[in-house]
Write an enzyme that holds these catalytic residues in place. Structure first.
Site, mmCIF file in Angstrom:
data_model
loop_
_atom_site.group_PDB
_atom_site.id
_atom_site.type_symbol
_atom_site.label_atom_id
_atom_site.label_comp_id
_atom_site.label_asym_id
_atom_site.label_seq_id
_atom_site.Cartn_x
_atom_site.Cartn_y
_atom_site.Cartn_z
ATOM 1 N N ILE A 12 42.597 28.132 37.509
ATOM 2 C CA ILE A 12 41.925 27.660 38.727
ATOM 3 C C ILE A 12 40.560 27.062 38.382
ATOM 4 O O ILE A 12 40.161 26.034 38.947
ATOM 5 C CB ILE A 12 41.786 28.784 39.781
ATOM 6 N N LEU A 35 37.170 31.977 26.206
ATOM 7 C CA LEU A 35 38.437 31.529 25.615
ATOM 8 C C LEU A 35 39.262 32.724 25.149
ATOM 9 O O LEU A 35 39.541 32.898 23.966
ATOM 10 C CB LEU A 35 38.212 30.531 24.469
ATOM 11 N N ALA A 83 37.810 36.103 34.608
ATOM 12 C CA ALA A 83 38.398 37.417 34.865
ATOM 13 C C ALA A 83 39.644 37.588 34.004
ATOM 14 O O ALA A 83 40.242 36.615 33.555
ATOM 15 C CB ALA A 83 38.798 37.548 36.342
ATOM 16 N N THR A 125 40.310 37.888 45.392
ATOM 17 C CA THR A 125 41.752 37.766 45.616
ATOM 18 C C THR A 125 42.204 38.567 46.829
ATOM 19 O O THR A 125 41.577 39.572 47.194
ATOM 20 C CB THR A 125 42.512 38.271 44.364
ATOM 21 N N GLU A 127 44.565 40.436 46.780
ATOM 22 C CA GLU A 127 45.107 41.722 46.305
ATOM 23 C C GLU A 127 44.175 42.889 46.574
ATOM 24 O O GLU A 127 44.593 44.045 46.501
ATOM 25 C CB GLU A 127 45.447 41.644 44.813
ATOM 26 N N TYR A 153 44.184 45.860 38.027
ATOM 27 C CA TYR A 153 43.613 44.518 38.255
ATOM 28 C C TYR A 153 42.938 44.433 39.623
ATOM 29 O O TYR A 153 41.765 44.077 39.729
ATOM 30 C CB TYR A 153 44.708 43.446 38.140
ATOM 31 N N SER A 154 43.698 44.766 40.678
ATOM 32 C CA SER A 154 43.118 44.592 42.021
ATOM 33 C C SER A 154 41.946 45.545 42.242
ATOM 34 O O SER A 154 40.979 45.209 42.924
ATOM 35 C CB SER A 154 44.185 44.745 43.106
ATOM 36 N N LYS A 157 38.929 43.930 40.709
ATOM 37 C CA LYS A 157 38.423 42.825 41.552
ATOM 38 C C LYS A 157 37.710 43.401 42.788
ATOM 39 O O LYS A 157 36.674 42.884 43.215
ATOM 40 C CB LYS A 157 39.575 41.906 41.983
ATOM 41 N N ASN A 183 47.906 31.231 43.916
ATOM 42 C CA ASN A 183 47.809 29.791 43.654
ATOM 43 C C ASN A 183 48.974 29.327 42.790
ATOM 44 O O ASN A 183 49.527 30.113 42.012
ATOM 45 C CB ASN A 183 46.525 29.495 42.866
ATOM 46 N N ARG A 276 57.996 46.003 38.645
ATOM 47 C CA ARG A 276 56.594 46.252 38.259
ATOM 48 C C ARG A 276 56.169 47.602 38.845
ATOM 49 O O ARG A 276 56.508 47.906 40.003
ATOM 50 C CB ARG A 276 55.744 45.112 38.822
HETATM 51 P P1 NAD Z 1 43.227 32.681 34.247
HETATM 52 O O1 NAD Z 1 43.636 33.955 33.603
HETATM 53 O O2 NAD Z 1 44.109 31.484 34.166
HETATM 54 O O3 NAD Z 1 41.798 32.227 33.645
HETATM 55 C C1 NAD Z 1 40.765 33.132 33.416
HETATM 56 C C2 NAD Z 1 39.701 32.432 32.551
HETATM 57 O O4 NAD Z 1 38.612 33.348 32.374
HETATM 58 C C3 NAD Z 1 40.194 32.056 31.152
HETATM 59 O O5 NAD Z 1 39.747 30.774 30.797
HETATM 60 C C4 NAD Z 1 39.534 33.105 30.245
HETATM 61 O O6 NAD Z 1 39.278 32.628 28.928
HETATM 62 C C5 NAD Z 1 38.246 33.373 31.009
HETATM 63 N N1 NAD Z 1 37.689 34.697 30.704
HETATM 64 C C6 NAD Z 1 38.341 35.893 30.696
HETATM 65 N N2 NAD Z 1 37.504 36.880 30.326
HETATM 66 C C7 NAD Z 1 36.285 36.287 30.133
HETATM 67 C C8 NAD Z 1 35.012 36.793 29.750
HETATM 68 N N3 NAD Z 1 34.818 38.092 29.501
HETATM 69 N N4 NAD Z 1 33.972 35.925 29.650
HETATM 70 C C9 NAD Z 1 34.165 34.601 29.906
HETATM 71 N N5 NAD Z 1 35.360 34.074 30.237
HETATM 72 C C10 NAD Z 1 36.403 34.915 30.354
HETATM 73 O O7 NAD Z 1 42.892 33.061 35.751
HETATM 74 P P2 NAD Z 1 43.094 32.195 37.089
HETATM 75 O O8 NAD Z 1 44.455 32.402 37.593
HETATM 76 O O9 NAD Z 1 42.556 30.843 36.881
HETATM 77 O O10 NAD Z 1 42.109 33.007 38.062
HETATM 78 C C11 NAD Z 1 40.731 32.662 38.166
HETATM 79 C C12 NAD Z 1 40.057 33.603 39.152
HETATM 80 O O11 NAD Z 1 40.670 33.503 40.412
HETATM 81 C C13 NAD Z 1 40.141 35.081 38.759
HETATM 82 O O12 NAD Z 1 38.920 35.699 39.077
HETATM 83 C C14 NAD Z 1 41.256 35.637 39.637
HETATM 84 O O13 NAD Z 1 41.054 37.007 39.904
HETATM 85 C C15 NAD Z 1 41.098 34.784 40.865
HETATM 86 N N6 NAD Z 1 42.322 34.543 41.671
HETATM 87 C C16 NAD Z 1 43.443 34.058 41.088
HETATM 88 C C17 NAD Z 1 44.564 33.777 41.869
HETATM 89 C C18 NAD Z 1 45.834 33.215 41.267
HETATM 90 O O14 NAD Z 1 46.827 33.056 41.996
HETATM 91 N N7 NAD Z 1 45.864 32.847 39.992
HETATM 92 C C19 NAD Z 1 44.525 34.021 43.239
HETATM 93 C C20 NAD Z 1 43.350 34.531 43.816
HETATM 94 C C21 NAD Z 1 42.257 34.781 43.011
HETATM 95 O O1 TDX Z 2 58.425 37.576 35.353
HETATM 96 C C1 TDX Z 2 58.038 37.817 36.508
HETATM 97 N N1 TDX Z 2 58.964 38.194 37.445
HETATM 98 C C2 TDX Z 2 58.627 38.519 38.725
HETATM 99 O O2 TDX Z 2 59.500 38.854 39.528
HETATM 100 C C3 TDX Z 2 56.661 37.718 36.915
HETATM 101 C C4 TDX Z 2 55.609 37.287 35.931
HETATM 102 C C5 TDX Z 2 56.348 38.032 38.219
HETATM 103 N N2 TDX Z 2 57.290 38.433 39.092
HETATM 104 C C6 TDX Z 2 56.897 38.753 40.488
HETATM 105 C C7 TDX Z 2 55.744 39.734 40.623
HETATM 106 C C8 TDX Z 2 55.071 39.275 41.894
HETATM 107 O O3 TDX Z 2 55.710 39.832 43.030
HETATM 108 O O4 TDX Z 2 56.418 37.533 41.065
HETATM 109 C C9 TDX Z 2 55.293 37.754 41.915
HETATM 110 C C10 TDX Z 2 54.120 36.968 41.406
HETATM 111 O O5 TDX Z 2 53.700 37.551 40.179
HETATM 112 P P1 TDX Z 2 52.461 36.989 39.364
HETATM 113 O O6 TDX Z 2 52.665 35.545 39.086
HETATM 114 O O7 TDX Z 2 52.212 37.926 38.217
HETATM 115 O O8 TDX Z 2 51.283 37.061 40.454
HETATM 116 P P2 TDX Z 2 50.688 38.270 41.313
HETATM 117 O O9 TDX Z 2 50.942 39.584 40.687
HETATM 118 O O10 TDX Z 2 51.131 38.071 42.739
HETATM 119 O O11 TDX Z 2 49.102 37.956 41.169
HETATM 120 C C11 TDX Z 2 48.617 36.599 41.272
HETATM 121 O O12 TDX Z 2 48.098 36.358 42.566
HETATM 122 C C12 TDX Z 2 46.912 36.994 42.937
HETATM 123 C C13 TDX Z 2 47.550 36.317 40.235
HETATM 124 O O13 TDX Z 2 48.069 36.558 38.932
HETATM 125 C C14 TDX Z 2 46.316 37.135 40.482
HETATM 126 O O14 TDX Z 2 45.288 36.794 39.545
HETATM 127 C C15 TDX Z 2 45.829 36.830 41.884
HETATM 128 O O15 TDX Z 2 44.720 37.629 42.202
#
Ligand code: NAD
Ligand code: TDX
Length: 339
Positions: A12, A35, A83, A125, A127, A153-154, A157, A183, A276
């Site tokens: 993101i 990284l 994160a 998030t 979560e 994790y949650s 956060k 996302n 899970r």
């Molecule tokens: P991601 O895991 O793809 O990216 C995380 C980034 O943070 C990576 O580039 C990693 O190198 C960096 N990072 C990790 N630890 C670090 C540290 N100690 N110092 C500096 N950099 C560090 O995550 P994402 O999916 O892009 O999520 C970004 C943010 O959005 C997170 O805070 C997550 O909780 C939140 N979020 C994600 C989703 C989702 O669906 N992916 C939804 C809601 C909120």
């Molecule tokens: O192999 C899989 N099979 C499966 O059934 C994986 C990786 C996931 N799942 C399920 C678990 C969840 O119900 O799919 C759903 C989505 O899983 P994830 O992609 O791991 O996302 P989720 O656990 O919902 O969390 C994501 O959304 C909220 C992000 O990773 C978080 O960073 C964010 O806060």
């Protein structure tokens, strides 16, 4: 305006940097990223040589390094995406989640207090609200829903969110928090549901659905999330929490079937695996506040966004294949080897 974007080499954060470079070409963007396994510098290649962009390889827990960066850059705003973000990894090893997600947030906010800041924005998030039952489709998370977490994790956060609000009340730090739903889109790390299923389907590998696949997530195209954060930074009220989501609830199993269909792969690839631990049943955001106050609405419909996303993974195989062939492979074996 100088903005430090932490975690900008991740999914993101990188999309946010691309959005901001386009929407505000006069801003300076400084990406601070450790990284970790989830950070990928190649993602930032399109902006790396721009004069108003800088990349700093740094851990948000590294207080001295963070303070030094603030002294060099004098940021006006900080947007904290950095994160540990994968629920399954947090179940295996919670500690790094507490370190980065809570203590790292504290270091960033201490730097903001020390050097002064117009805005500290915490990317959180949905979560943190826990989950909703499947048989109550009338229930949604609002900003008033109590914090009630399920996974390490949650919980990490939620801990960070509470600390951010405490820094606002105690020290008057000008903070905002956004809590977004799941996302999807380009540069999504291939350990998460949608990119994992696309990559496996393209390789004719089993598609591991946890439990019965009935769990519901509320999916938002990543660009819509980035636009919402941009709005909150410029128009959001200090000290406030904003939920972000587009009323797009889908069952995991239906997402996987859509991916199979789009790629012309058989549903027989779907394999139901052990659930899970503590698996949240349903997430569903009520985005009324951000809509009413800031006029935000999602622009990308899921039917279009998922096709765009699948096409991106088809057009950018090198990006995800490099990831899958590396350290990720060991992780994959550990998580799915005996599942
Ligand atoms: P991601 O895991 O793809 O990216 C995380 C980034 O943070 C990576 O580039 C990693 O190198 C960096 N990072 C990790 N630890 C670090 C540290 N100690 N110092 C500096 N950099 C560090 O995550 P994402 O999916 O892009 O999520 C970004 C943010 O959005 C997170 O805070 C997550 O909780 C939140 N979020 C994600 C989703 C989702 O669906 N992916 C939804 C809601 C909120
Ligand atoms: O192999 C899989 N099979 C499966 O059934 C994986 C990786 C996931 N799942 C399920 C678990 C969840 O119900 O799919 C759903 C989505 O899983 P994830 O992609 O791991 O996302 P989720 O656990 O919902 O969390 C994501 O959304 C909220 C992000 O990773 C978080 O960073 C964010 O806060």
């Amino acid at each position: 305006m100088t903005i430090i974007v932490t975690g900008g080499a991740g999914f993101i954060g990188a999309n946010f940097i691309f959005h901001m470079m386009k929407a505000h070409p006069d801003y300076r963007l400084v990406c601070l990223d450790k990284l970790t396994y989830a950070g990928n510098l190649s993602t930032l290649a399109p902006v790396m040589d721009e004069p108003n962009f800088r990349f700093a390889k740094l851990d948000i827990c590294d207080r001295e390094g963070v303070y030094r960066l603030f002294e060099e850059e004098h940021p006006d705003m900080v947007v904290n995406f950095a994160a540990e973000s994968h629920v399954d990894r947090s179940i295996e090893n919670p500690e790094v989640f507490l370190q980065t997600n809570i203590l790292g947030t504290q270091v960033l906010m201490d730097a903001c207090r020390r050097y002064g800041i117009q805005r500290y924005h915490q990317v959180s998030t949905d979560e943190v609200y826990g989950d909703l039952p499947l048989d109550r489709p009338d229930l949604f998370f609002t900003e008033e829903t109590p914090i009630h977490t399920s996974s390490p994790y949650s919980s990490s956060k939620a801990g960070a969110d509470l600390l951010v609000l405490a820094y606002h009340r105690t020290y008057g730090l000008p903070v905002t928090i956004s809590r977004c739903s799941n996302n999807y889109g380009p540069y999504h790390f291939p350990e998460k549901l949608i990119p994992l299923m696309i990559a496996n389907a393209l390789n004719d590998k089993p598609l591991p659905v946890y439990g019965t696949g009935e769990n519901v997530r509320d999916w938002l195209y990543v660009e819509d999330h980035c636009k919402a954060i941009d709005l909150i930074l410029h128009k959001g009220r200090v000290g406030e929490v904003y939920n972000i989501g587009g009323h797009n609830e889908m069952r995991n199993i239906d997402i996987v079937k859509i991916i199979c269909k789009a790629l012309g792969k058989p549903e027989s690839l779907i394999t139901f695996v052990t659930d899970r631990k503590g698996h949240d049943m349903r997430y569903a955001i009520d985005p009324t506040k951000i809509h009413n106050e800031l006029g935000w609405l999602p622009e990308t419909k899921f039917a279009d966004g998922i096709q765009k996303t699948i096409q991106w993974y088809l057009d950018n195989k090198a990006w995800w294949q490099t990831i899958i062939s590396g350290e990720y492979q060991n992780y994959y074996e550990k998580m799915y080897g005996n599942r």
